[in-house]
Scaffold this active site. Structure first.
Site, PDB file in Angstrom:
ATOM      1  N   HIS A  94     -11.881   9.373   6.183  1.00  0.00           N
ATOM      2  CA  HIS A  94     -11.620   7.943   6.377  1.00  0.00           C
ATOM      3  C   HIS A  94     -11.151   7.610   7.786  1.00  0.00           C
ATOM      4  O   HIS A  94     -11.602   6.643   8.382  1.00  0.00           O
ATOM      5  CB  HIS A  94     -10.547   7.532   5.365  1.00  0.00           C
ATOM      6  CG  HIS A  94     -10.170   6.088   5.390  1.00  0.00           C
ATOM      7  ND1 HIS A  94     -11.092   5.088   5.121  1.00  0.00           N
ATOM      8  CD2 HIS A  94      -8.993   5.460   5.642  1.00  0.00           C
ATOM      9  CE1 HIS A  94     -10.486   3.910   5.204  1.00  0.00           C
ATOM     10  NE2 HIS A  94      -9.219   4.104   5.539  1.00  0.00           N
ATOM     11  N   HIS A 143      -9.393   9.287   2.521  1.00  0.00           N
ATOM     12  CA  HIS A 143      -8.933   8.198   1.646  1.00  0.00           C
ATOM     13  C   HIS A 143      -9.145   8.656   0.212  1.00  0.00           C
ATOM     14  O   HIS A 143     -10.219   9.161  -0.133  1.00  0.00           O
ATOM     15  CB  HIS A 143      -9.720   6.918   1.933  1.00  0.00           C
ATOM     16  CG  HIS A 143      -9.053   5.696   1.391  1.00  0.00           C
ATOM     17  ND1 HIS A 143      -8.910   5.477   0.033  1.00  0.00           N
ATOM     18  CD2 HIS A 143      -8.470   4.644   2.007  1.00  0.00           C
ATOM     19  CE1 HIS A 143      -8.268   4.326  -0.145  1.00  0.00           C
ATOM     20  NE2 HIS A 143      -7.989   3.800   1.030  1.00  0.00           N
ATOM     21  N   ARG A 168      -1.023   8.813   1.272  1.00  0.00           N
ATOM     22  CA  ARG A 168      -2.438   9.150   1.110  1.00  0.00           C
ATOM     23  C   ARG A 168      -2.751  10.639   1.061  1.00  0.00           C
ATOM     24  O   ARG A 168      -3.599  11.074   0.292  1.00  0.00           O
ATOM     25  CB  ARG A 168      -3.179   8.570   2.294  1.00  0.00           C
ATOM     26  CG  ARG A 168      -4.161   7.566   1.869  1.00  0.00           C
ATOM     27  CD  ARG A 168      -4.758   6.910   3.047  1.00  0.00           C
ATOM     28  NE  ARG A 168      -4.633   5.485   2.835  1.00  0.00           N
ATOM     29  CZ  ARG A 168      -5.148   4.604   3.634  1.00  0.00           C
ATOM     30  NH1 ARG A 168      -5.763   4.974   4.732  1.00  0.00           N
ATOM     31  NH2 ARG A 168      -5.020   3.329   3.364  1.00  0.00           N
ATOM     32  N   GLU A 188       0.846  -1.197   0.000  1.00  0.00           N
ATOM     33  CA  GLU A 188       0.000   0.000   0.000  1.00  0.00           C
ATOM     34  C   GLU A 188       0.879   1.244   0.000  1.00  0.00           C
ATOM     35  O   GLU A 188       2.091   1.159   0.235  1.00  0.00           O
ATOM     36  CB  GLU A 188      -0.935  -0.010   1.217  1.00  0.00           C
ATOM     37  CG  GLU A 188      -2.035  -1.059   1.082  1.00  0.00           C
ATOM     38  CD  GLU A 188      -2.969  -1.150   2.265  1.00  0.00           C
ATOM     39  OE1 GLU A 188      -2.944  -0.274   3.132  1.00  0.00           O
ATOM     40  OE2 GLU A 188      -3.732  -2.119   2.322  1.00  0.00           O
ATOM     41  N   ARG A 196      -1.484   8.976   9.034  1.00  0.00           N
ATOM     42  CA  ARG A 196      -1.310   7.542   9.312  1.00  0.00           C
ATOM     43  C   ARG A 196      -0.822   6.788   8.079  1.00  0.00           C
ATOM     44  O   ARG A 196      -1.337   6.967   6.968  1.00  0.00           O
ATOM     45  CB  ARG A 196      -2.648   6.943   9.744  1.00  0.00           C
ATOM     46  CG  ARG A 196      -2.615   5.455   9.950  1.00  0.00           C
ATOM     47  CD  ARG A 196      -3.974   4.947  10.336  1.00  0.00           C
ATOM     48  NE  ARG A 196      -4.925   5.121   9.268  1.00  0.00           N
ATOM     49  CZ  ARG A 196      -5.390   4.138   8.506  1.00  0.00           C
ATOM     50  NH1 ARG A 196      -5.000   2.894   8.700  1.00  0.00           N
ATOM     51  NH2 ARG A 196      -6.267   4.387   7.553  1.00  0.00           N
TER      52      ARG A 196
HETATM   53  P1  FAD Z   1     -14.180   0.253  15.387  1.00  0.00           P
HETATM   54  O1  FAD Z   1     -13.812  -0.964  14.685  1.00  0.00           O
HETATM   55  O2  FAD Z   1     -14.755   1.355  14.598  1.00  0.00           O
HETATM   56  O3  FAD Z   1     -15.223  -0.141  16.508  1.00  0.00           O
HETATM   57  C1  FAD Z   1     -15.898   0.847  17.235  1.00  0.00           C
HETATM   58  C2  FAD Z   1     -16.985   0.174  18.033  1.00  0.00           C
HETATM   59  O4  FAD Z   1     -17.528   1.089  18.972  1.00  0.00           O
HETATM   60  C3  FAD Z   1     -18.164  -0.302  17.200  1.00  0.00           C
HETATM   61  O5  FAD Z   1     -18.575  -1.539  17.710  1.00  0.00           O
HETATM   62  C4  FAD Z   1     -19.240   0.753  17.476  1.00  0.00           C
HETATM   63  O6  FAD Z   1     -20.550   0.285  17.331  1.00  0.00           O
HETATM   64  C5  FAD Z   1     -18.937   1.068  18.921  1.00  0.00           C
HETATM   65  N1  FAD Z   1     -19.414   2.362  19.391  1.00  0.00           N
HETATM   66  C6  FAD Z   1     -19.134   3.591  18.918  1.00  0.00           C
HETATM   67  N2  FAD Z   1     -19.744   4.527  19.679  1.00  0.00           N
HETATM   68  C7  FAD Z   1     -20.394   3.869  20.650  1.00  0.00           C
HETATM   69  C8  FAD Z   1     -21.210   4.262  21.729  1.00  0.00           C
HETATM   70  N3  FAD Z   1     -21.510   5.551  21.988  1.00  0.00           N
HETATM   71  N4  FAD Z   1     -21.742   3.309  22.528  1.00  0.00           N
HETATM   72  C9  FAD Z   1     -21.494   1.997  22.288  1.00  0.00           C
HETATM   73  N5  FAD Z   1     -20.723   1.561  21.278  1.00  0.00           N
HETATM   74  C10 FAD Z   1     -20.192   2.488  20.483  1.00  0.00           C
HETATM   75  N6  FAD Z   1      -7.200   0.107   8.882  1.00  0.00           N
HETATM   76  C11 FAD Z   1      -6.198  -0.736   8.655  1.00  0.00           C
HETATM   77  O7  FAD Z   1      -5.242  -0.827   9.440  1.00  0.00           O
HETATM   78  N7  FAD Z   1      -6.207  -1.513   7.539  1.00  0.00           N
HETATM   79  C12 FAD Z   1      -7.217  -1.477   6.639  1.00  0.00           C
HETATM   80  O8  FAD Z   1      -7.217  -2.221   5.668  1.00  0.00           O
HETATM   81  C13 FAD Z   1      -8.284  -0.590   6.873  1.00  0.00           C
HETATM   82  N8  FAD Z   1      -9.305  -0.496   5.987  1.00  0.00           N
HETATM   83  C14 FAD Z   1     -10.369   0.301   6.303  1.00  0.00           C
HETATM   84  C15 FAD Z   1     -11.466   0.322   5.437  1.00  0.00           C
HETATM   85  C16 FAD Z   1     -12.582   1.058   5.763  1.00  0.00           C
HETATM   86  C17 FAD Z   1     -13.767   1.093   4.828  1.00  0.00           C
HETATM   87  C18 FAD Z   1     -12.612   1.801   6.963  1.00  0.00           C
HETATM   88  C19 FAD Z   1     -13.827   2.600   7.335  1.00  0.00           C
HETATM   89  C20 FAD Z   1     -11.516   1.804   7.801  1.00  0.00           C
HETATM   90  C21 FAD Z   1     -10.393   1.058   7.474  1.00  0.00           C
HETATM   91  N9  FAD Z   1      -9.286   1.023   8.313  1.00  0.00           N
HETATM   92  C22 FAD Z   1      -8.254   0.184   8.038  1.00  0.00           C
HETATM   93  C23 FAD Z   1      -9.303   1.703   9.600  1.00  0.00           C
HETATM   94  C24 FAD Z   1      -9.635   0.653  10.667  1.00  0.00           C
HETATM   95  O9  FAD Z   1     -10.624  -0.202  10.180  1.00  0.00           O
HETATM   96  C25 FAD Z   1     -10.110   1.271  11.950  1.00  0.00           C
HETATM   97  O10 FAD Z   1      -9.266   2.317  12.339  1.00  0.00           O
HETATM   98  C26 FAD Z   1     -10.127   0.237  13.053  1.00  0.00           C
HETATM   99  O11 FAD Z   1     -10.885  -0.866  12.642  1.00  0.00           O
HETATM  100  C27 FAD Z   1     -10.700   0.836  14.310  1.00  0.00           C
HETATM  101  O12 FAD Z   1     -10.926  -0.183  15.234  1.00  0.00           O
HETATM  102  P2  FAD Z   1     -11.563   0.186  16.618  1.00  0.00           P
HETATM  103  O13 FAD Z   1     -11.761  -1.089  17.351  1.00  0.00           O
HETATM  104  O14 FAD Z   1     -10.795   1.260  17.248  1.00  0.00           O
HETATM  105  O15 FAD Z   1     -12.987   0.838  16.241  1.00  0.00           O
HETATM  106  C1  SIN Z   2      -7.484   0.406   2.281  1.00  0.00           C
HETATM  107  O1  SIN Z   2      -7.702  -0.776   2.103  1.00  0.00           O
HETATM  108  O2  SIN Z   2      -7.199   1.200   1.394  1.00  0.00           O
HETATM  109  C2  SIN Z   2      -7.598   0.952   3.666  1.00  0.00           C
HETATM  110  C3  SIN Z   2      -6.329   0.760   4.371  1.00  0.00           C
HETATM  111  C4  SIN Z   2      -6.258   1.626   5.580  1.00  0.00           C
HETATM  112  O3  SIN Z   2      -7.095   2.507   5.780  1.00  0.00           O
HETATM  113  O4  SIN Z   2      -5.310   1.432   6.338  1.00  0.00           O
END
Ligand code: FAD
Ligand code: SIN
Length: 533
Positions: A348, A241, A287, A118, A383
């Site tokens: 993103h 993104h 990015r 990437e 990031r």
């Molecule tokens: P999340 O996975 O967002 O989980 C948050 C949780 O908190 C959810 O369950 C939500 O329902 C809950 N929540 C929120 N507010 C409340 C509330 N008030 N009360 C109760 N529950 C609540 N990163 C990478 O490293 N690699 C990738 O390939 C990548 N691809 C991505 C693709 C997309 C489309 C997106 C959107 C993001 C991507 N990212 C990627 C970023 C990465 O997915 C996130 O930064 C990471 O998953 C965040 O994990 P987390 O556990 O912190 O939060």
């Molecule tokens: C992607 O697959 O382009 C998302 C990767 C990331 O947000 O880290």
């Protein structure tokens, strides 16, 4: 009131991996807004960055992260997260996570992990499950959670606010005792009480009109922590993104950076490549550079989108490597093996957040924050792709170790019941939805990829008026998810603007035409905001 040993807000990679570590030591509640898998994690496509190949090294991963972070990363944090990555990846595999593999080049005919590439990475180092890595992570973690009798998951429960000693009127150390939580189906508010609370609520993409994030991403964790008096850092660094699918019917569908990693090239409507004018790495530049280049191309030509072309690769390879992207685009009438994909940038990732150390400790005793909600210093001003899943899994592990090493006894202070307004006026709900739209649009128009102080100030004024209105509704009306989230996106929008106005320079994702260069005084400085309570 419900009492637990460990309270976790959020069921993405951060919340779930931490839950598995603390579950053998007490009763765990996971509170989550929608169904248990619904999270940013679930939509992650590209994968997890970690050093697993002989051609790669920790030093290179550290260097790439620091370079993307534009001078603002905390190097000690970067080293810890990069170096502890492989052990956490191994744990995920042992839990049942299935990463994509490929034939090993050696004669024994074995398999090895397939590594994607990437933007900003000098080596192939992205472990992935085809193009649905996040879905596979959630599946593996939730399957393991289901085997743990100590963990209870509360779906469709939305945390409203943290319960802290200061808010209850106690003087001395500010300590978190849990959170008030709205049960959406039962229409009731509970106090969830625990000696330790983990904020794992993810990011805030929904603050912007166009985003790759699902609806849960309303910045609740940052807003709650801010209201509780925690320090919030670097919120101006919102990552856009470069390639979100542009189609009137597609909501927030990402076209993974891995598509460019496998040779996809950005082009104009006329089929002309344009990235060579912006960066030597062309379509695989970091990015922030790519998003700005697309933004400038669209403004220059008046086009609604640009195009990502991978048609020069064999159709079988495309379908096998990106099955979800292929099928989803096909459902909108776009065959990516034959035609370029229309794409636009979209909000993103939140690089800043609740200020923590690498163990997830915030400034409030008993409150930890891990994952996208936290600002550890790993990402700096931008990031590096696929470093966020890595950060979440490493810091969740470290937070669990820290917490288990010094257990906190249960509180004996009296926690009051939640007091709610009781007005219901269906006519007024239109104001809530109007305010939602207004905030998201003004953030997109005034606080987007390219900023100026004038636009930031205009946004700040509008947000102040909107917040006054929301404040009035908030206390008079019966609790609803829409209103809770509206209050949170307004708070987070305000914090993004305040941080952006604080930084008199263009660094990483904060690009301000009034300050086009770097400012040496800010090279090591985080922009910090804290509510005085
Ligand atoms: P999340 O996975 O967002 O989980 C948050 C949780 O908190 C959810 O369950 C939500 O329902 C809950 N929540 C929120 N507010 C409340 C509330 N008030 N009360 C109760 N529950 C609540 N990163 C990478 O490293 N690699 C990738 O390939 C990548 N691809 C991505 C693709 C997309 C489309 C997106 C959107 C993001 C991507 N990212 C990627 C970023 C990465 O997915 C996130 O930064 C990471 O998953 C965040 O994990 P987390 O556990 O912190 O939060
Ligand atoms: C992607 O697959 O382009 C998302 C990767 C990331 O947000 O880290």
């Amino acid at each position: 009131m419900k009492h637990f040993d460990f309270l976790i807000l959020g069921s993405g990679i951060a919340g779930l991996s931490y839950a598995l570590k603390v579950a053998p030591h007490g009763r765990v509640a996971i509170v989550t807004k929608k169904n248990r898998a619904e999270s940013n994690t679930n939509y992650a496509q590209g994968g997890i960055a970690s050093v697993t190949s002989k051609e790669d090294s920790f030093e290179l991963h550290v260097r790439d992260t620091l370079e993307a972070g534009a001078g603002l990363c905390k190097e000690t944090v970067v080293r810890i997260i990069v170096e502890e990555g492989p052990a956490r990846i191994q744990e995920l595999i042992e839990l049942g996570m299935k990463f994509s593999e490929r034939e090993a080049p050696s004669e024994d005919g074995g398999k090895e992990l397939d590594l994607g590439r990437e933007g900003g990475h000098s080596k192939r180092r992205i472990l992935h499950a085809k193009d649905v890595t996040g879905r596979e992570i959630e599946r593996a973690l939730l399957t393991a959670i289901a085997r743990q009798p100590n963990i209870e998951i509360f779906e469709n429960h939305i945390a409203i606010d943290l319960i802290t000693s200061q808010k209850l009127g106690y003087v001395g150390e500010n300590r978190c005792h849990g959170a008030y939580v709205f049960d959406k189906n039962g229409n009731r508010v509970f106090g969830f009480i625990a000696p330790v609370t983990l904020l794992a609520t993810g990011g805030c993409g929904k603050v912007y009109l166009y985003t790759t994030n699902p609806d849960i991403a309303t910045g609740d964790g940052v807003a709650m922590a801010y209201r509780a008096g925690a320090s919030i850092a670097n919120m101006e660094f919102i990552q856009f993104h470069p390639t979100c699918l542009y189609h009137p019917k597609a909501k927030s569908f990402l076209i993974s950076e891995a598509v460019r990693g496998e040779g996809g090239v950005l082009k104009t409507l006329e089929g002309k490549e344009f990235m060579d004018a912006h960066h030597p790495l062309k379509s695989l530049a970091p990015r922030d550079v790519v998003a700005r280049a697309i933004d400038s191309e669209m403004k220059k030509t008046g086009a609604d989108c640009v195009f990502l072309d991978i048609t020069h690769k064999p159709a079988r390879f495309i379908i096998e490597r990106f099955p979800n992207i292929y099928q989803t685009c096909l459902s909108y009438g776009i065959d990516i093996t034959k035609e370029p994909i229309p794409v636009v940038p979209a909000a993103h990732y939140q690089c800043g957040g609740v200020a923590t150390n690498v163990d997830g400790e915030t400034g409030i005793a008993g409150l930890y924050a891990v994952g996208e909600v936290a600002s550890t210093g790993l990402h700096g001003a931008n990031r590096l792709a696929s470093n966020s899943l890595l950060e979440a899994v490493v810091c969740a592990h470290r937070a669990a170790i820290k917490i288990l090493a010094a257990p906190v006894s249960k509180t004996d202070i009296r926690i009051p019941f939640w007091q709610s307004g009781n007005a219901i006026n269906a006519d007024e709900m239109v104001v809530v939805s109007h305010n939602w739209d207004e905030i998201r649009r003004l953030m997109w128009d005034y606080v987007g990829i390219v900023r100026t102080n004038k636009r930031l100030q205009r946004a700040q004024k509008r947000l102040a008026n909107l917040q006054e209105e929301i404040h009035e509704y908030y206390w008079n009306f019966i609790v609803s998810a829409d209103l809770l989230e509206l209050r949170n996106i307004a708070t987070v929008a305000e914090l993004i603007v305040r941080c952006a106005l604080m930084r008199p320079e263009s660094r990483g994702l904060n690009y301000n035409l009034d300050f086009p260069g770097l400012n040496a005084d800010w090279s090591q400085r985080d922009s910090m905001v804290q509510k005085l309570i």
